[in-house]
Design a protein around this motif. Structure first.
Motif, PDB file in Angstrom:
ATOM      1  N   HIS A   1     -10.151   5.365  -2.372  1.00 26.52           N
ATOM      2  CA  HIS A   1      -8.698   5.514  -2.300  1.00 26.52           C
ATOM      3  C   HIS A   1      -8.260   6.815  -1.629  1.00 26.52           C
ATOM      4  CE1 HIS A   1      -8.183   1.995  -4.797  1.00 26.52           C
ATOM      5  NE2 HIS A   1      -9.061   2.494  -5.646  1.00 26.52           N
ATOM      6  N   PHE A   2      -9.215   7.631  -1.212  1.00 25.69           N
ATOM      7  CA  PHE A   2      -8.905   8.934  -0.628  1.00 25.69           C
ATOM      8  C   PHE A   2      -9.647   9.124   0.684  1.00 25.69           C
ATOM      9  CE2 PHE A   2      -8.356   9.372  -5.180  1.00 25.69           C
ATOM     10  CZ  PHE A   2      -7.144  10.049  -5.270  1.00 25.69           C
ATOM     11  N   ILE A   3      -8.987   9.795   1.612  1.00 25.23           N
ATOM     12  CA  ILE A   3      -9.598  10.176   2.875  1.00 25.23           C
ATOM     13  C   ILE A   3      -9.435  11.681   3.002  1.00 25.23           C
ATOM     14  CG2 ILE A   3      -9.496   9.993   5.390  1.00 25.23           C
ATOM     15  CD1 ILE A   3      -8.171   7.224   4.957  1.00 25.23           C
TER      16      ILE A   3
ATOM     17  N   SER B   1      -9.281  15.090   4.912  1.00 25.17           N
ATOM     18  CA  SER B   1      -8.946  15.523   6.272  1.00 25.17           C
ATOM     19  C   SER B   1      -8.618  17.005   6.251  1.00 25.17           C
ATOM     20  CB  SER B   1      -7.762  14.718   6.812  1.00 25.17           C
ATOM     21  OG  SER B   1      -6.613  14.966   6.042  1.00 25.17           O
TER      22      SER B   1
ATOM     23  N   GLU C   1       0.847  -1.183   0.000  1.00 24.78           N
ATOM     24  CA  GLU C   1       0.000   0.000   0.000  1.00 24.78           C
ATOM     25  C   GLU C   1       0.891   1.244   0.000  1.00 24.78           C
ATOM     26  OE1 GLU C   1      -2.987   1.667   3.232  1.00 24.78           O
ATOM     27  OE2 GLU C   1      -3.595  -0.268   2.407  1.00 24.78           O
ATOM     28  N   ILE C   2       0.621   2.148  -0.905  1.00 29.23           N
ATOM     29  CA  ILE C   2       1.385   3.388  -0.993  1.00 29.23           C
ATOM     30  C   ILE C   2       0.540   4.510  -0.405  1.00 29.23           C
ATOM     31  CG2 ILE C   2       2.473   5.041  -2.547  1.00 29.23           C
ATOM     32  CD1 ILE C   2       2.875   2.693  -4.486  1.00 29.23           C
ATOM     33  N   LEU C   3       1.115   5.248   0.532  1.00 28.40           N
ATOM     34  CA  LEU C   3       0.388   6.338   1.170  1.00 28.40           C
ATOM     35  C   LEU C   3       1.109   7.662   0.949  1.00 28.40           C
ATOM     36  CD1 LEU C   3      -0.402   4.672   4.602  1.00 28.40           C
ATOM     37  CD2 LEU C   3      -1.914   4.891   2.638  1.00 28.40           C
ATOM     38  N   THR C   4       0.350   8.700   0.738  1.00 28.77           N
ATOM     39  CA  THR C   4       0.877  10.054   0.643  1.00 28.77           C
ATOM     40  C   THR C   4      -0.241  11.011   0.981  1.00 28.77           C
ATOM     41  OG1 THR C   4       2.205  11.569  -0.691  1.00 28.77           O
ATOM     42  CG2 THR C   4       0.398  10.408  -1.828  1.00 28.77           C
ATOM     43  N   ASN C   5       0.001  12.285   0.830  1.00 26.32           N
ATOM     44  CA  ASN C   5      -1.065  13.254   1.029  1.00 26.32           C
ATOM     45  C   ASN C   5      -0.938  14.350  -0.021  1.00 26.32           C
ATOM     46  OD1 ASN C   5       0.532  15.515   2.100  1.00 26.32           O
ATOM     47  ND2 ASN C   5       0.839  14.205   3.876  1.00 26.32           N
ATOM     48  N   SER C   6      -1.999  15.109  -0.153  1.00 27.22           N
ATOM     49  CA  SER C   6      -2.049  16.118  -1.209  1.00 27.22           C
ATOM     50  C   SER C   6      -0.991  17.207  -1.023  1.00 27.22           C
ATOM     51  CB  SER C   6      -3.436  16.739  -1.288  1.00 27.22           C
ATOM     52  OG  SER C   6      -3.807  17.284  -0.040  1.00 27.22           O
TER      53      SER C   6
END
Length: 47
Positions: free
Chosen positions: A38-40, A42, A2-7
């Protein structure tokens, strides 16, 4: 895997305005609601 990042990281990496990055993400989700899984969304507080 799983690849995680933020905007914010995406905006910084590609030297784009954060507001533009979030607008594009929202447009992608609007066109294809299945992408929303695929997006949260916040918020954050700056000092």
């Amino acid at each position: 895997m799983e690849i995680l990042t933020n905007s914010r990281k995406i905006a910084e990496t590609y030297k784009k305005r954060h507001a533009n990055v979030t607008d594009v993400i929202r447009k992608f989700i609007k066109r294809n609601p299945e992408l929303s899984k695929h997006f949260i969304e916040s918020s954050y507080i700056t000092d």
